[in-house]
Design an enzyme around this catalytic site. Structure first.
Site, PDB file in Angstrom:
ATOM      1  N   SER A  47       0.827  -1.212   0.000  1.00 55.00           N
ATOM      2  CA  SER A  47       0.000   0.000   0.000  1.00 55.00           C
ATOM      3  C   SER A  47       0.862   1.264   0.000  1.00 55.00           C
ATOM      4  O   SER A  47       0.345   2.364   0.027  1.00 55.00           O
ATOM      5  CB  SER A  47      -0.916  -0.006   1.232  1.00 55.00           C
ATOM      6  OG  SER A  47      -0.109  -0.138   2.392  1.00 55.00           O
ATOM      7  N   TYR A 171      18.423   2.901 -10.576  1.00 56.49           N
ATOM      8  CA  TYR A 171      19.237   3.583 -11.587  1.00 56.49           C
ATOM      9  C   TYR A 171      20.038   2.574 -12.420  1.00 56.49           C
ATOM     10  O   TYR A 171      20.352   2.826 -13.569  1.00 56.49           O
ATOM     11  CB  TYR A 171      20.125   4.661 -10.939  1.00 56.49           C
ATOM     12  CG  TYR A 171      19.398   5.990 -11.005  1.00 56.49           C
ATOM     13  CD1 TYR A 171      18.147   6.129 -10.404  1.00 56.49           C
ATOM     14  CD2 TYR A 171      19.900   7.063 -11.718  1.00 56.49           C
ATOM     15  CE1 TYR A 171      17.425   7.304 -10.508  1.00 56.49           C
ATOM     16  CE2 TYR A 171      19.183   8.248 -11.829  1.00 56.49           C
ATOM     17  CZ  TYR A 171      17.951   8.355 -11.230  1.00 56.49           C
ATOM     18  OH  TYR A 171      17.234   9.509 -11.361  1.00 56.49           O
ATOM     19  N   HIS A 232      22.110   5.914  -5.999  1.00 52.12           N
ATOM     20  CA  HIS A 232      21.964   6.054  -7.454  1.00 52.12           C
ATOM     21  C   HIS A 232      23.207   6.679  -8.107  1.00 52.12           C
ATOM     22  O   HIS A 232      23.753   6.151  -9.070  1.00 52.12           O
ATOM     23  CB  HIS A 232      20.759   6.921  -7.797  1.00 52.12           C
ATOM     24  CG  HIS A 232      19.457   6.414  -7.239  1.00 52.12           C
ATOM     25  ND1 HIS A 232      19.199   5.089  -7.057  1.00 52.12           N
ATOM     26  CD2 HIS A 232      18.338   7.070  -6.840  1.00 52.12           C
ATOM     27  CE1 HIS A 232      17.968   4.937  -6.560  1.00 52.12           C
ATOM     28  NE2 HIS A 232      17.439   6.133  -6.409  1.00 52.12           N
TER      29      HIS A 232
HETATM   30  O1  LIG Z   1      14.953   6.536  -5.399  1.00 52.89           O
HETATM   31  C1  LIG Z   1      14.421   7.601  -5.629  1.00 52.89           C
HETATM   32  O2  LIG Z   1      14.306   8.003  -6.910  1.00 52.89           O
HETATM   33  C2  LIG Z   1      13.320   8.949  -7.302  1.00 52.89           C
HETATM   34  C3  LIG Z   1      13.720   9.425  -8.693  1.00 52.89           C
HETATM   35  O3  LIG Z   1      13.707   8.347  -9.584  1.00 52.89           O
HETATM   36  P1  LIG Z   1      13.661   8.641 -11.155  1.00 52.89           P
HETATM   37  O4  LIG Z   1      13.816   7.308 -11.771  1.00 52.89           O
HETATM   38  O5  LIG Z   1      12.339   9.288 -11.420  1.00 52.89           O
HETATM   39  O6  LIG Z   1      14.797   9.560 -11.442  1.00 52.89           O
HETATM   40  C4  LIG Z   1      13.266  10.105  -6.327  1.00 52.89           C
HETATM   41  O7  LIG Z   1      12.171  10.939  -6.650  1.00 52.89           O
HETATM   42  C5  LIG Z   1      13.071   9.571  -4.912  1.00 52.89           C
HETATM   43  O8  LIG Z   1      13.165  10.649  -3.987  1.00 52.89           O
HETATM   44  C6  LIG Z   1      14.114   8.554  -4.563  1.00 52.89           C
HETATM   45  O9  LIG Z   1      13.758   7.906  -3.351  1.00 52.89           O
END
Ligand SMILES: O=C1O[C@H](COP(=O)(O)O)[C@@H](O)[C@H](O)[C@H]1O
Ligand SMILES: NC(=O)C1=CN([C@@H]2O[C@H](COP(=O)(O)OP(=O)(O)OC[C@H]3O[C@@H](n4cnc5c(N)ncnc54)[C@H](OP(=O)(O)O)[C@@H]3O)[C@@H](O)[C@H]2O)C=CC1
Length: 473
Positions: A47, A171, A232
């Site tokens: 959820s 990523y 990432h």
């Molecule tokens: O892991 C995360 O990634 C997102 C951004 O991912 P993206 O693939 O849209 O670049 C981020 O918004 C989030 O804060 C973070 O936890």
């Protein structure tokens, strides 16, 4: 919790060689039989925000049918019920005992990984003697610092083998991140250039044009360094900086990534700029005196033969003026320049991960016409134009498929994780102790001006006068 059936796996194309990478397949390594048994994917945290935004859309592309079993994460009864449901589902698919495969996807806060994994281990394991398996997918952040991450790794390590654990970093599932190995090691062109003799700086940038939006409580505990940079951006750095692996075998790649991380020298705090956007603390779930950065620029230095002296600038921010993720490799000036091209800007190789995947190399060329004057232009590979019919899968879609195939190449290994935390823990401690404070910036801006000043200080030269004219068909 929810379970997803194996409709997708009944599709013959899944088992075809075109989708299966022989060099990565578990069958080749372990001699186990072909995987034909029923597959159940169990999402814990069904959820939550992550499951809603990323996990389910990805699963939805892979599978047809979704079931839901609710229960609390520490109740034995809940997991017994879950096991019963999965077993019934496997039976209904006429799965031979020992062949069925269970993929548990933990879209949960890391604090509940240990109790949930304990329950899975105790109540939800299947027989695996005929090629079946149980795998656990865990989401970042894996811990909050070196100690908590190591504790978590030890707790999970007591329950599951490393080959059963998939630490996801989405990523690593992005098309242009996966392209990095090919780009670097399949092109003769880049081999002699990719080093300190030619490259002046490398930036890895993540920008988002929205704030924490409903995730303030989570974010305030973690901040931008744990949310984006430690995982990432650092993973991308590894692929940009690592040496050529012995082969494409996942452990060979991950060995090289670990070596790069081990060569990163301690972060100098004077090469860090932190920011927090104005209005961040208006969120009721964020503490009024929060010191949490929503923006950070951090310079890393890799002390090895290839990279000594080249700054790796990791930059990430929320509520900025644009949304993009890119790698920007800036080359040194031309020695003995006779065209004064330096005034216009340096060669830059940009790999844009998103939006609109592209790679472009900013070059100096003769301005078309009678005059011998120079202008900045580009060699441009825009994926949207070049690969118009290609379907670029979502990162999660690709990674979930890898977990089913048993390919750990694009997942974070335990030792990799430990070194990643070693790099950032001293900085994170200093922020938590209030020794480093974020500079306020306006939402919709570039972030603190001090970040651009730091960039210039470590040698980044901004191009002036470059105008991109998109190609038309
Ligand atoms: O892991 C995360 O990634 C997102 C951004 O991912 P993206 O693939 O849209 O670049 C981020 O918004 C989030 O804060 C973070 O936890
Ligand atoms: N195939 C394609 O789609 C192509 C698109 N283009 C587009 O052309 C435009 C120009 O390209 P390019 O020159 O590469 O990118 P930008 O002009 O967007 O940025 C160049 C670099 O300068 C930095 N920068 C921007 N503004 C400032 C500032 N005020 N102070 C200090 N640094 C600054 C950026 O930082 P930061 O990273 O923080 O933004 C970035 O590192 C871009 O919009 C690009 O997307 C160009 C070529 C091909």
């Amino acid at each position: 919790m929810s379970t997803v059936s194996d409709a997708f796996l009944r599709n013959d194309s899944f088992r075809s060689n075109s989708l299966r990478s022989e060099s990565f397949s578990e069958e080749k390594d372990t001699g186990t039989v072909q995987e034909v048994g029923c597959l159940s994917i169990i999402v814990l945290g069904a959820s939550g925000d992550l499951a809603k935004k990323k996990t389910f859309p990805a699963l939805f592309h892979l599978f047809k049918q979704i079931q839901y079993v609710s229960g609390s994460y520490d109740s034995e009864g809940g997991f017994q019920l879950l096991n019963k449901q999965i077993s019934e589902h496997e039976l209904s698919k006429r799965s031979e005992p020992g062949t069925s495969r269970r993929l548990f996807y933990l879209a949960l806060p890391p604090s509940v990984y240990p109790p949930v994994c304990k329950m899975i281990r105790r109540y939800c394991m299947n027989q695996s003697d005929l090629g079946g398996w149980t795998r656990i997918v865990v989401e970042k952040p894996f811990g909050k610092d070196l100690k908590t991450a190591e504790d978590l790794s030890s707790q999970l390590g007591e329950l599951f083998d490393e080959k059963e654990l998939y630490r996801i970093d989405h990523y690593l599932g992005k098309e242009l991140v996966q392209n990095l190995l090919v780009l670097r090691f399949a092109n003769r062109l880049f081999l002699p250039l990719w080093n300190r003799d030619n490259i002046d700086s490398i930036q890895i940038v993540f920008r988002e044009d929205f704030g924490t939006e409903g995730r303030g409580g989570y974010f305030d505990e973690y901040g931008i360094i744990r949310d984006i940079i430690q995982n990432h951006l650092l993973q991308v750095l590894c692929l940009v900086a690592m040496e050529k692996p012995v082969s494409l075998y996942p452990e060979h790649i991950r060995d090289e990534k670990v070596k790069v991380l081990q060569s990163v020298i301690p972060i100098k705090f004077e090469e860090v700029v932190l920011g927090q956007y104005e209005g961040y603390k208006d969120d009721a779930t964020v503490s009024d005196n929060s010191n949490t950065p929503t923006f950070a620029t951090i310079v890393l230095h890799i002390y090895n033969e290839r990279w000594e002296g080249v700054p790796f600038i990791l930059k990430a921010g929320k509520a900025l003026n644009s949304r993009k993720a890119e790698i920007r490799i800036q080359f040194k000036d031309v020695p003995g320049d006779i065209f004064e091209s330096k005034r216009q800007g340096r060669n830059e190789f940009v790999i844009r991960l998103q939006p609109s995947e592209a790679m472009y190399m900013k070059l100096t060329v003769k301005k078309p016409g009678l005059e011998m004057s120079t202008i900045q232009s580009e060699l441009d590979l825009s994926y949207g134009l070049r690969y118009q019919d290609a379907n670029i899968p979502e990162a999660y879609e690709r990674l979930i498929l890898d977990t089913i195939r048993g390919d750990q190449q694009h997942f974070v290994r335990r030792d990799e994780l430990r070194v990643a935390w070693e790099i950032f823990t001293p900085l994170l401690n200093s922020i938590e102790e209030g020794k480093l404070k974020p500079i306020m910036y306006k939402p919709g801006s570039r972030g603190p001006a001090e970040a651009d000043e730091l960039l210039a200080k470590v040698g980044y030269v901004q191009t002036h006068g470059y105008i991109w004219i998109p190609a038309t068909l």
